[in-house]
Write a protein that holds these residues in place. Structure first.
Motif, PDB file in Angstrom:
ATOM      1  N   UNK A 108      69.710 120.785  57.460  1.00  0.00           N
ATOM      2  CA  UNK A 108      70.465 121.521  58.485  1.00  0.00           C
ATOM      3  C   UNK A 108      70.411 123.027  58.191  1.00  0.00           C
ATOM      4  N   UNK A 109      70.561 123.368  56.919  1.00  0.00           N
ATOM      5  CA  UNK A 109      70.498 124.790  56.530  1.00  0.00           C
ATOM      6  C   UNK A 109      69.151 125.387  56.942  1.00  0.00           C
ATOM      7  N   UNK A 110      68.089 124.676  56.619  1.00  0.00           N
ATOM      8  CA  UNK A 110      66.747 125.158  56.957  1.00  0.00           C
ATOM      9  C   UNK A 110      66.564 125.235  58.479  1.00  0.00           C
ATOM     10  N   UNK A 111      67.026 124.220  59.182  1.00  0.00           N
ATOM     11  CA  UNK A 111      66.836 124.177  60.634  1.00  0.00           C
ATOM     12  C   UNK A 111      67.609 125.289  61.337  1.00  0.00           C
ATOM     13  N   UNK A 112      68.831 125.505  60.895  1.00  0.00           N
ATOM     14  CA  UNK A 112      69.639 126.546  61.537  1.00  0.00           C
ATOM     15  C   UNK A 112      69.026 127.925  61.272  1.00  0.00           C
ATOM     16  N   UNK A 113      68.593 128.139  60.033  1.00  0.00           N
ATOM     17  CA  UNK A 113      67.972 129.428  59.707  1.00  0.00           C
ATOM     18  C   UNK A 113      66.698 129.629  60.528  1.00  0.00           C
ATOM     19  N   UNK A 114      65.904 128.555  60.649  1.00  0.00           N
ATOM     20  CA  UNK A 114      64.655 128.648  61.419  1.00  0.00           C
ATOM     21  C   UNK A 114      64.951 128.879  62.898  1.00  0.00           C
ATOM     22  N   UNK A 116      67.541 130.350  64.125  1.00  0.00           N
ATOM     23  CA  UNK A 116      67.991 131.734  64.252  1.00  0.00           C
ATOM     24  C   UNK A 116      66.779 132.682  64.361  1.00  0.00           C
ATOM     25  N   UNK A 117      65.814 132.446  63.500  1.00  0.00           N
ATOM     26  CA  UNK A 117      64.603 133.289  63.522  1.00  0.00           C
ATOM     27  C   UNK A 117      63.853 133.105  64.842  1.00  0.00           C
ATOM     28  N   UNK A 118      63.753 131.863  65.287  1.00  0.00           N
ATOM     29  CA  UNK A 118      63.058 131.593  66.558  1.00  0.00           C
ATOM     30  C   UNK A 118      63.748 132.313  67.717  1.00  0.00           C
ATOM     31  N   UNK A 157      52.183 127.558  56.615  1.00  0.00           N
ATOM     32  CA  UNK A 157      53.044 127.396  55.443  1.00  0.00           C
ATOM     33  C   UNK A 157      52.297 127.691  54.151  1.00  0.00           C
ATOM     34  N   UNK A 158      51.104 127.129  54.017  1.00  0.00           N
ATOM     35  CA  UNK A 158      50.358 127.328  52.767  1.00  0.00           C
ATOM     36  C   UNK A 158      49.908 128.781  52.610  1.00  0.00           C
ATOM     37  N   UNK A 183      64.354 131.525  52.762  1.00  0.00           N
ATOM     38  CA  UNK A 183      63.763 132.427  53.746  1.00  0.00           C
ATOM     39  C   UNK A 183      62.316 132.096  54.117  1.00  0.00           C
ATOM     40  N   UNK A 184      61.525 131.647  53.167  1.00  0.00           N
ATOM     41  CA  UNK A 184      60.101 131.446  53.489  1.00  0.00           C
ATOM     42  C   UNK A 184      59.857 130.194  54.350  1.00  0.00           C
ATOM     43  N   UNK A 185      60.422 129.035  53.996  1.00  0.00           N
ATOM     44  CA  UNK A 185      60.242 127.903  54.928  1.00  0.00           C
ATOM     45  C   UNK A 185      60.888 128.170  56.286  1.00  0.00           C
ATOM     46  N   UNK A 186      62.017 128.884  56.284  1.00  0.00           N
ATOM     47  CA  UNK A 186      62.681 129.196  57.555  1.00  0.00           C
ATOM     48  C   UNK A 186      61.801 130.124  58.388  1.00  0.00           C
ATOM     49  N   UNK A 187      61.207 131.100  57.722  1.00  0.00           N
ATOM     50  CA  UNK A 187      60.313 132.024  58.424  1.00  0.00           C
ATOM     51  C   UNK A 187      59.105 131.277  58.989  1.00  0.00           C
ATOM     52  N   UNK A 188      58.571 130.348  58.188  1.00  0.00           N
ATOM     53  CA  UNK A 188      57.412 129.566  58.644  1.00  0.00           C
ATOM     54  C   UNK A 188      57.769 128.751  59.883  1.00  0.00           C
ATOM     55  N   UNK A 189      58.871 128.017  59.785  1.00  0.00           N
ATOM     56  CA  UNK A 189      59.294 127.209  60.941  1.00  0.00           C
ATOM     57  C   UNK A 189      59.619 128.101  62.133  1.00  0.00           C
TER      58      UNK A 189
END
Lengths: 323, 528
Positions: A108-114, A116-118, A157-158, A183-189
């Protein structure tokens, strides 16, 4: 209003029941025996005495209830669900509920951050692209949208992981779900999902710019910023839908990114369980995801009815008509 | 638009904070990052590094060594030990046992170390060892091939006697496998506080499918390691594991992909170490399929493989070709090219002609209106290998379809009998009789294709009775060659095992069973 929600909840329960039933059967139709995978994987030496192996297989199948018919298994699962019990993982022996509860917050943390970026990228670049229609910025944005939308997520991602972890040494690769690693996986997503947002908002803004009320506002000499704000407000409705759908997609679809960034979320857990044919985990995960989709869609409809009362009124009329 | 600006600013702050927090990690990881520009000062810092981080595809699935997918990982990270161990040359050495003596053909006496104790401080005496081995025997199915025919009795507090069902069973070898690790059978393995093993490191935290942390076992009987802490992390993605070592986030990455070799070649941070493993990538043929009934067809398929090219394209050059199954065992190196010593497509074509599979104008072979086809099933990292085989067999007129997918598909196809060929790699290290019987006897669990040759079966029975080591070895080689000649399976090369190791780590030992021999007391950080 009460009627609408009663009907919606009934529909939701029906959807949940049907979807989980279909999934329950499909999982069992897929090739592979979870018990054979569990007890057979660690062996790297072939043996000639297979009698005890067969006996152990039977014992474990019986222990996990896999020797029963699909309907019996489904009935047992339903009984467990009523008691809010998702069963135990075949592979680890731990409670599926506990395992999901351990991992869901990270996802959920990752999804919400992603998300937000989207949204930020989508609104910012979508609006700017519409304002600079036909100019270099618009072309560049559209090009980048096509580029990121057509590049597989694992490649982005890679590349980002290699750049930030290896080249710049600003990202740590481990298995922890901490803010410094978010931040990095969130930025990627975010980058993977942003093109859809940008294009939708750009298109909606351009549609609004063509509306008579905009021409009228311009002719009345309204400030440029105010005109853009008016146009933007009218694009909010599809944004609400997209927010809900994106969140669902992110929570259920972050599997690859979680795996690449070793983010200990539920997607990675589900992926591992699918490979191991860990039925209770797959069922628990599927149930959660279906419930999540239904709840988010319900929330969208409620939010819709508040943003645009016409939808709410039309819904009420339809319900009355049905009764 | 002002609001957008504010949102953007917040976003940028989040990213910058993320980056900066990431950079200000604990001292250990700082040391690692700074290593990029190695200086003398940094070398000094590195030598003070307190933990060894190992990135692995999986970590122990549980804390109980008798549970599946547990004991090999516990042993690999220095938490568990067996009575014996196998060194990199393939020789069996005492480990938790002090010595072993063969009393007669069916009896061994094993002396235990009086100074050895479990993590709890309880003595590892004869009673404890027997209880541990009996627990493994009854609860761990994987321990069956090694313990089933052994019975244990106590001679005195630190001596046990092992009786074997058959003469000349390799007791020390059997008791060197990870399935036989010695654990305190009186303890519970539900949590880290109650578990009780004997390794140089003891478990201090465990997050399933994520991370296991270990610290020095102060009661350890042997050499004290210089690194106080081990962190074993589960990083499932192979490419990410490679990047974790390249970035300095971990010190060892197990099973890195061969495709990452170029990255390591250009890096000063880490290197790859490839020890030839004792397993053989093998094409198993379904002998129930009519096209494989004729031995000549199977032999033709073996002659028609350019194994050098297979190694180059299927394993990025990280292996060596073998033409017989047992040849990847380090003690049977002479069997490498015992049969099919060279790639010979002409011979392959001649054999297919003799078998009645004629070639048409388009280069396809057929007999009685049936085209010679092979459906080759691959899984894991073997897709490139499968496609290279497809190309080579097509050149001799065999139509090949490669089906790459999940291993379960292969298992299901085998159960239904609807398969032609599949690729797999079983271990070739161990007791010759057990290994060869498991692969080539009619009831062997690795005999997928249904190979049942009277003479081979007789030779396998003879092997069980032979006690003289030299005669036993010669007979094992004879069986190995006979099977290769009959070609129910086609041996290719040992499956590559690539380990990435940080350049600041000293003492890493390449081992043909790397997955259980990574951590040892000789590992250290800093300049040697």
């Amino acid at each position: 209003m009460l009627l609408i929600f009663s009907r919606k909840i009934l529909e939701a329960l029906l959807t949940l029941g049907l979807a989980t039933s279909i999934l329950f059967i499909l999982i069992r139709l897929a090739p592979g025996d979870p018990v054979a995978i569990m007890i057979g994987q660690s062996s790297d030496v072939a043996s000639s005495n297979t009698e005890r192996y067969e006996q152990k297989l039977l014992e474990l199948r019986s222990e996990f209830g896999l020797n029963q018919t699909i309907f019996q298994q489904y009935f047992i699962w339903m009984k467990q669900l009523i008691l809010f019990d998702l069963g135990d993982s075949i592979h680890t022996g731990r409670s599926v509920m506990t395992e999901i509860a351990d991992r869901l917050p990270a996802t959920i943390l990752l999804s919400v951050a992603a998300l937000f970026i989207q949204i930020v990228l989508g609104i910012l670049l979508g609006v700017l692209s519409a304002l600079k229609f036909g100019r270099f910025f618009d072309h560049l944005t559209r090009f980048l949208c096509v580029l990121f939308a057509s590049t597989p997520g694992f490649v982005i991602g890679l590349v980002l992981l290699s750049t930030f972890a290896v080249t710049f040494s600003t990202y740590e690769i481990n298995t922890e779900a901490k803010l410094s690693r978010l931040w990095l996986p969130a930025l990627t997503l975010g980058m993977i999902g942003a093109p859809q947002w940008i294009r939708t908002i750009r298109a909606n803004m351009l549609t609004e710019f063509g509306q008579p009320y905009i021409s009228s506002a311009v002719s009345r000499g309204l400030k440029y910023r105010r005109i853009v704000e008016h146009a933007f407000k009218n694009t909010l409705l599809p944004i609400v839908t997209m927010t809900g759908l994106s969140l669902t997609t992110l929570i259920s679809g972050a599997v690859v990114i979680e795996s690449i960034f070793s983010w200990p979320g539920i997607g990675k857990y589900a992926l591992d369980s699918i490979l191991l044919k860990d039925y209770p985990v797959i069922q628990g995960y599927a149930l959660l995801m279906i419930a999540l989709v239904i709840v988010i869609h319900l929330v969208i409809e409620i939010v819709y009815s508040f943003i645009d009362p016409r939808i709410h009124r039309k819904g009420e009329e339809n319900v009355k008509k049905d009764y | 638009m002002k609001r957008f600006g504010i949102i953007l600013a917040i976003f940028m702050v989040v990213v910058i904070v993320g980056c900066s927090v990431s950079s200000s990690k604990d001292n250990t990881n700082d040391d690692k990052k700074e290593n990029t520009n190695a200086t003398d000062d940094q070398q000094e810092e590195k030598s003070e590094q307190q933990e060894l981080i190992i990135a692995d595809q999986e970590i122990a699935a549980s804390l109980d060594p008798v549970e599946p997918l547990t004991s090999s990982y516990l042993r690999n990270i220095g938490a568990a030990e067996a009575l014996f161990k196998v060194n990199a040359k393939g020789e069996v050495e005492p480990s938790l046992a002090e010595s072993a003596e063969e009393i007669n053909d069916t009896t061994w006496e094993i002396n235990l170390r009086t100074e050895a104790s479990f993590w709890s401080g309880e003595a590892i005496d004869a009673d404890a060892v027997i209880a541990s081995l009996e627990r493994s025997k009854s609860l761990d199915l994987q321990a069956e091939p090694f313990l089933n025919e052994l019975s244990f009795t106590k001679v005195d507090d630190y001596t046990i006697q092992v009786e074997t069902e058959h003469a000349k069973q390799p007791v020390p070898l059997n008791l060197s496998y990870y399935q036989t690790v010695i654990h305190n059978a009186d303890k519970s393995y539900e949590d880290i506080d109650s578990m009780d093993l004997s390794g140089m490191y003891k478990v201090t935290s465990f997050s399933p499918a994520q991370k296991m942390e270990l610290e020095l076992n102060e009661n350890y009987w042997g050499e004290t390691p210089s690194i106080p802490k081990i962190v074993h992390e589960q990083i499932s993605d192979a490419q990410t594991r490679a990047l974790s070592v390249l970035s300095g986030s971990s010190d060892i990455a197990i099973k890195v992909p061969v495709t990452s070799l170029t990255q390591f070649a250009e890096s000063d941070e880490a290197e790859t170490i490839s020890a030839p493993p004792a397993n053989t990538q093998t094409i198993y043929l379904n002998l129930d399929q009519p096209q494989f009934e004729n031995e000549k067809v199977r032999q033709a398929l073996s002659w028609g493989l350019n194994r050098e090219e297979l190694v180059e394209l299927g394993a990025e050059g990280q292996s060596t070709p073998v033409t017989t199954w047992l040849a990847s065992n380090p003690t049977y190196e002479e069997a490498k090219n015992a049969v099919y010593p060279e790639y010979d497509p002409d011979k392959a074509e001649a054999l297919l002609d003799e078998a009645g599979w004629g070639k048409d104008a388009e280069g396809t072979r057929s007999k009685d209106g049936e085209t010679l086809t092979v459906k080759l099933m691959t899984w894991g990292d073997d897709q490139a290998l499968g496609e290279t085989i497809q190309n080579q067999w097509t050149q001799i007129g065999v139509q090949v379809e490669v089906q790459h997918g999940d291993y379960n598909l292969i298992q299901t196809a085998r159960e239904s009998g609807e398969w032609d060929a599949s690729i797999e790699a079983w271990s070739t290290f161990g007791d010759e009789h057990a290994l060869l019987t498991g692969q080539f006897s009619p009831d062997g669990s690795g005999n997928y294709g249904g190979y049942n040759d009277e003479q081979t079966n007789q030779l396998l029975d003879d092997l069980a009775e032979i006690t003289d080591p030299q005669a036993r070895r010669e007979l094992a080689l004879q069986i190995n060659e006979r099977v290769a000649e009959q070609a129910p399976v086609i041996s290719l090369y040992p499956r590559p095992q690539l380990t990435a190791v940080s350049t600041k780590l000293n003492g890493f030992e390449a081992h043909f069973r790397q997955f259980e021999h990574t951590v040892h007391a000789g590992l250290s950080f800093g300049t040697e």
